[in-house]
Design a protein around this motif. Structure first.
Motif, PDB file in Angstrom:
ATOM      1  N   LYS A 120       0.813  -1.208   0.000  1.00  0.00           N
ATOM      2  CA  LYS A 120       0.000   0.000   0.000  1.00  0.00           C
ATOM      3  C   LYS A 120       0.855   1.271   0.000  1.00  0.00           C
ATOM      4  CE  LYS A 120      -4.617   0.367   1.628  1.00  0.00           C
ATOM      5  NZ  LYS A 120      -5.546   0.376   2.727  1.00  0.00           N
ATOM      6  N   PRO A 121       1.609   1.481  -1.084  1.00  0.00           N
ATOM      7  CA  PRO A 121       2.417   2.704  -1.136  1.00  0.00           C
ATOM      8  C   PRO A 121       1.502   3.914  -1.260  1.00  0.00           C
ATOM      9  CG  PRO A 121       2.457   1.560  -3.252  1.00  0.00           C
ATOM     10  CD  PRO A 121       1.694   0.676  -2.311  1.00  0.00           C
ATOM     11  N   SER A 122       1.708   4.927  -0.420  1.00  0.00           N
ATOM     12  CA  SER A 122       0.879   6.135  -0.549  1.00  0.00           C
ATOM     13  C   SER A 122       1.739   7.214  -1.186  1.00  0.00           C
ATOM     14  CB  SER A 122       0.257   6.540   0.785  1.00  0.00           C
ATOM     15  OG  SER A 122       1.236   6.957   1.689  1.00  0.00           O
ATOM     16  N   GLY A 123       2.221   8.197  -0.384  1.00  0.00           N
ATOM     17  CA  GLY A 123       2.965   9.301  -0.969  1.00  0.00           C
ATOM     18  C   GLY A 123       4.401   8.921  -1.313  1.00  0.00           C
ATOM     19  N   LYS A 124       4.921   9.612  -2.339  1.00  0.00           N
ATOM     20  CA  LYS A 124       6.315   9.452  -2.731  1.00  0.00           C
ATOM     21  C   LYS A 124       6.919  10.853  -2.805  1.00  0.00           C
ATOM     22  CE  LYS A 124       4.172   7.643  -5.986  1.00  0.00           C
ATOM     23  NZ  LYS A 124       2.874   7.642  -5.284  1.00  0.00           N
ATOM     24  N   TYR A 125       8.154  10.985  -2.381  1.00  0.00           N
ATOM     25  CA  TYR A 125       8.695  12.335  -2.185  1.00  0.00           C
ATOM     26  C   TYR A 125      10.125  12.376  -2.701  1.00  0.00           C
ATOM     27  CZ  TYR A 125       4.623  11.949   0.736  1.00  0.00           C
ATOM     28  OH  TYR A 125       3.343  11.686   1.173  1.00  0.00           O
ATOM     29  N   ASN A 126      10.347  13.159  -3.741  1.00  0.00           N
ATOM     30  CA  ASN A 126      11.665  13.265  -4.356  1.00  0.00           C
ATOM     31  C   ASN A 126      12.450  14.389  -3.676  1.00  0.00           C
ATOM     32  OD1 ASN A 126      13.381  14.820  -6.574  1.00  0.00           O
ATOM     33  ND2 ASN A 126      13.363  12.646  -7.090  1.00  0.00           N
ATOM     34  N   VAL A 127      13.673  14.092  -3.283  1.00  0.00           N
ATOM     35  CA  VAL A 127      14.477  15.052  -2.504  1.00  0.00           C
ATOM     36  C   VAL A 127      14.617  16.390  -3.239  1.00  0.00           C
ATOM     37  CG1 VAL A 127      16.770  15.523  -1.541  1.00  0.00           C
ATOM     38  CG2 VAL A 127      15.752  13.261  -1.272  1.00  0.00           C
ATOM     39  N   TRP A 128      15.048  16.326  -4.497  1.00  0.00           N
ATOM     40  CA  TRP A 128      15.293  17.570  -5.251  1.00  0.00           C
ATOM     41  C   TRP A 128      14.012  18.399  -5.381  1.00  0.00           C
ATOM     42  CZ3 TRP A 128      19.173  20.433  -7.288  1.00  0.00           C
ATOM     43  CH2 TRP A 128      18.825  21.376  -8.243  1.00  0.00           C
ATOM     44  N   ASN A 129      12.941  17.727  -5.789  1.00  0.00           N
ATOM     45  CA  ASN A 129      11.681  18.455  -6.001  1.00  0.00           C
ATOM     46  C   ASN A 129      11.221  19.129  -4.717  1.00  0.00           C
ATOM     47  OD1 ASN A 129      11.701  17.553  -8.605  1.00  0.00           O
ATOM     48  ND2 ASN A 129      10.188  15.939  -8.297  1.00  0.00           N
ATOM     49  N   LYS A 130      11.400  18.437  -3.608  1.00  0.00           N
ATOM     50  CA  LYS A 130      10.908  19.002  -2.345  1.00  0.00           C
ATOM     51  C   LYS A 130      11.784  20.150  -1.857  1.00  0.00           C
ATOM     52  CE  LYS A 130       7.591  16.285  -2.215  1.00  0.00           C
ATOM     53  NZ  LYS A 130       6.338  16.764  -2.727  1.00  0.00           N
ATOM     54  N   ILE A 131      13.105  19.945  -1.898  1.00  0.00           N
ATOM     55  CA  ILE A 131      13.919  21.009  -1.295  1.00  0.00           C
ATOM     56  C   ILE A 131      13.983  22.244  -2.193  1.00  0.00           C
ATOM     57  CG2 ILE A 131      15.266  19.410   0.142  1.00  0.00           C
ATOM     58  CD1 ILE A 131      17.619  19.698  -1.641  1.00  0.00           C
ATOM     59  N   ASN A 132      13.621  22.057  -3.478  1.00  0.00           N
ATOM     60  CA  ASN A 132      13.598  23.220  -4.380  1.00  0.00           C
ATOM     61  C   ASN A 132      12.189  23.744  -4.621  1.00  0.00           C
ATOM     62  OD1 ASN A 132      16.461  23.693  -5.232  1.00  0.00           O
ATOM     63  ND2 ASN A 132      16.256  21.490  -5.577  1.00  0.00           N
ATOM     64  N   TYR A 133      11.230  23.219  -3.898  1.00  0.00           N
ATOM     65  CA  TYR A 133       9.836  23.679  -4.021  1.00  0.00           C
ATOM     66  C   TYR A 133       9.395  23.677  -5.482  1.00  0.00           C
ATOM     67  CZ  TYR A 133      10.827  24.979   0.741  1.00  0.00           C
ATOM     68  OH  TYR A 133      11.208  24.930   2.052  1.00  0.00           O
ATOM     69  N   GLU A 134       9.656  22.562  -6.145  1.00  0.00           N
ATOM     70  CA  GLU A 134       9.309  22.397  -7.563  1.00  0.00           C
ATOM     71  C   GLU A 134       7.834  22.748  -7.762  1.00  0.00           C
ATOM     72  OE1 GLU A 134       9.587  21.589 -11.493  1.00  0.00           O
ATOM     73  OE2 GLU A 134       7.999  20.769 -10.226  1.00  0.00           O
ATOM     74  N   GLU A 135       7.511  23.453  -8.844  1.00  0.00           N
ATOM     75  CA  GLU A 135       6.146  23.971  -9.022  1.00  0.00           C
ATOM     76  C   GLU A 135       5.077  22.895  -9.196  1.00  0.00           C
ATOM     77  OE1 GLU A 135       6.536  26.350 -12.621  1.00  0.00           O
ATOM     78  OE2 GLU A 135       6.032  24.633 -13.884  1.00  0.00           O
ATOM     79  N   GLY A 136       5.525  21.691  -9.609  1.00  0.00           N
ATOM     80  CA  GLY A 136       4.532  20.659  -9.898  1.00  0.00           C
ATOM     81  C   GLY A 136       4.242  19.729  -8.745  1.00  0.00           C
ATOM     82  N   THR A 137       4.844  20.023  -7.578  1.00  0.00           N
ATOM     83  CA  THR A 137       4.674  19.066  -6.489  1.00  0.00           C
ATOM     84  C   THR A 137       4.247  19.759  -5.205  1.00  0.00           C
ATOM     85  OG1 THR A 137       5.695  17.173  -5.408  1.00  0.00           O
ATOM     86  CG2 THR A 137       7.100  19.067  -5.736  1.00  0.00           C
ATOM     87  N   SER A 138       3.850  18.964  -4.212  1.00  0.00           N
ATOM     88  CA  SER A 138       3.388  19.558  -2.955  1.00  0.00           C
ATOM     89  C   SER A 138       4.578  20.102  -2.170  1.00  0.00           C
ATOM     90  CB  SER A 138       2.697  18.501  -2.114  1.00  0.00           C
ATOM     91  OG  SER A 138       3.635  17.508  -1.759  1.00  0.00           O
ATOM     92  N   HIS A 139       4.321  21.094  -1.377  1.00  0.00           N
ATOM     93  CA  HIS A 139       5.400  21.666  -0.564  1.00  0.00           C
ATOM     94  C   HIS A 139       5.222  21.253   0.869  1.00  0.00           C
ATOM     95  CE1 HIS A 139       5.713  24.895  -3.937  1.00  0.00           C
ATOM     96  NE2 HIS A 139       6.109  23.700  -4.315  1.00  0.00           N
TER      97      HIS A 139
END
Ligand code: DHE
Length: 504
Positions: A485-504
């Motif tokens: 039951k995998p729920s959320g997945k979180y990419n290090v780069w996208n998160k620490i750079n507040y990528e526009e396409g992902t949750s912050h």
């Protein structure tokens, strides 16, 4: 100590201490004759004598809100696979199991306390800051790692985002919820559980370094942009708690109440990097708070809102808060400098704004949000705050995702008969261009892109589930990695750079 020994120990301790008779919570909660004693005998060793949780989760109405009573009864009878929870059908009869189920869904007869002393006592530092090597213990692009939260058996998998292969899998606290938050350099990650636990994990060394319990029922956590502080927002008690991010030592306890002393749950808290602050919305009082840290204490700036707010989102400059009204019938835009509501958004289907994403469309910035109660995605012009398009979907959705480098946005259909489908939206035509059904009959939900926006991961949300790797361009499936039951997945780069396409 095994489970039986643990149970025997706690019962004898409680009996010796006279707690069974003396604890008003248990004595007055008995309802059915002997259910309180039954609880102490059979459940307290793992779930705590006052139901606050221990080795097992808290058994209080707020914490059980998402578990149907019949399901809880089944868990007591048959146990929960892949956890320490054993089945009780050989020990308890049907009547006793039903009575215990009723008991745990009853509110306690007195207010449970989780204040400064309890928080401080819960802190466990297994590796003090600076005591572990500063070099990663494995080879990978440390900026292209993913964490996958597996809620089926409460584990987290660390995944190499170049090779798309698991590196390590480790147990988490029960029922992690919300996005884990990375330190600004991506070395550490902080997980929050619904039961209030915060776990700090060192990705370089693959080790839990510190834990603390911030509340009894927690909403989410945020990490300050400088990485120095963690702020926890609770439903129960009505509090926010500030921690030193180094070792999760409590720095400040903030009762969440208005000037008149009325208290409130917190809908959510997020960090607002350009403002060097945190923003929180309150669920039961029409206020949003901007919180800064001064001399290791929280300083509040209150904004009175026109409506009670649920989850929310920001524009890229963190000038505006875009919030869902709790009545589920509209959204509001609040200017964070003036605290004034500057626009009302016609979003009638309870938008899931925490899941909103933004992109450039015809020279202007737009945002999109799915809705919990309507099969629709709203696309909003962020200058005029007008809804420029409403896409009809095959059912209400939970999560949306994209990446700056991808032409497409992905949106799941989490609820209803089409929950096994996922829509792919062309960000330049604002049309659904493809609908996938990766595993008929199983919920497909939550997408996260790799750091380059070239590949993405989709969850098959099932105990016998998987994450599917897709090519972000061709939209073709590349591989499946089995997961629980995998729920959320979180990419290090996208998160620490507040990528526009992902949750912050
Ligand atoms: Fe979530 C994030 C609220 C139910 C899985 N969810 C969030 C956040 C909030 C929120 C405020 C953002 C916090 C953050 O990331 O810091 N969620 C709510 C609810 O109010 C709701 C509807 C009811 C509740 O009881 O809490 C709810 N959420 C769920 C689920 O049922 C989900 C599907 C399964 C689960 O784990 O409980 C679920 N929520 C998630 C996930 C995220 C999340 C996976 C992080 C998404 C992300 O990509 O960042």
């Amino acid at each position: 100590m095994n489970l039986t020994q643990a149970r025997t120990k706690i019962i004898s301790t409680l009996l010796l201490a006279g707690s069974v008779m003396a604890t008003p919570l248990l004595a007055s909660e008995s309802g059915e004759t002997g259910t309180d004693t039954l609880y102490l005998q059979q459940c307290a060793a793992c779930h705590g004598p006052d139901r606050l949780g221990g080795m097992g989760p808290a058994l209080l109405p707020e914490n059980l809100g998402r578990l149907k009573k019949a399901e809880a009864e089944k868990v007591i009878r048959e146990g929960r696979p892949a956890t320490q929870m054993a089945g009780y059908k050989d020990i308890l009869n049907d009547q006793q199991i039903a009575a215990l189920t009723d008991f745990i869904y009853q509110p306690p007869s007195h207010e449970l306390k989780w204040g400064e002393a309890e928080i401080r006592n819960s802190q466990e530092v297994s590796h003090a800051a600076g005591s572990l090597p500063d070099e990663p213990a494995f080879e990978a692009d440390m900026m292209n790692l993913f964490l996958v939260v597996e809620i089926g058996d409460h584990h987290v998998t660390l995944l190499d985002g170049d090779k798309m292969e698991p590196i390590h899998r480790f147990p988490s606290r029960f029922a992690l919820h919300g996005g884990p938050k990375y330190s600004p350099d991506g070395r550490y990650v902080y997980f929050g559980s619904r039961d209030g636990w915060i776990t700090k994990y060192d990705i370089y060394n693959l080790k839990v370094v510190a834990e603390v319990r911030a509340g009894i029922n927690m909403r989410n956590i945020a990490v300050s942009a400088d990485g120095n502080y963690v702020l926890a927002a609770n439903y129960l008690p009505h509090s926010m708690v500030l921690f030193d991010a180094a070792n999760l030592e409590m720095l400040d306890f903030i009762p969440v109440e208005n000037d008149a002393g009325e208290s409130s749950r917190v809908s959510a808290v997020y960090t607002a990097p350009p403002r060097s602050s945190f923003i929180a919305a309150l669920k039961d009082i029409p206020e949003a708070w901007e919180i800064t840290v001064e001399n290791q204490k929280a300083k509040l700036r209150r904004m009175t809102t026109d409506t009670l707010l649920d989850d929310f989102f920001f524009d890229p400059g963190y000038q505006h808060l875009i919030g869902a009204a709790r009545d589920g019938k509209h959204g509001v835009v609040i200017d964070l400098d003036t605290g004034k509501t500057t626009a009302e958004l016609p979003l009638p289907g309870m938008p899931h704004l925490g899941s909103g994403i933004t992109w450039e469309y015809e020279g202007r910035r737009v945002m999109a949000t799915p809705h919990f109660r309507a099969g629709a995605i709203s696309i909003i012009d962020m200058d005029t705050w007008e809804v420029i398009k409403t896409l009809e979907t095959e059912g209400p959705g939970f999560f949306m995702r994209s990446h700056e480098n991808s032409r497409y946005a992905w949106a799941d259909v989490f609820f209803g008969p089409n929950a096994d489908k996922v829509h792919i939206i062309d960000k330049q035509t604002l049309e659904i261009v493809k609908t996938l059904q990766p595993e008929p009959g199983k919920v497909a939900a939550h997408v996260e892109f790799d750091r380059h926006g070239e590949k993405l991961l989709l969850s098959i949300w099932d105990d016998d589930g998987a994450i599917i790797v897709y090519d972000a361009d061709t939209l073709e499936e590349e591989k499946r990695i089995p997961m629980n039951k995998p729920s959320g997945k979180y990419n290090v780069w996208n998160k620490i750079n507040y990528e526009e396409g992902t949750s912050h």
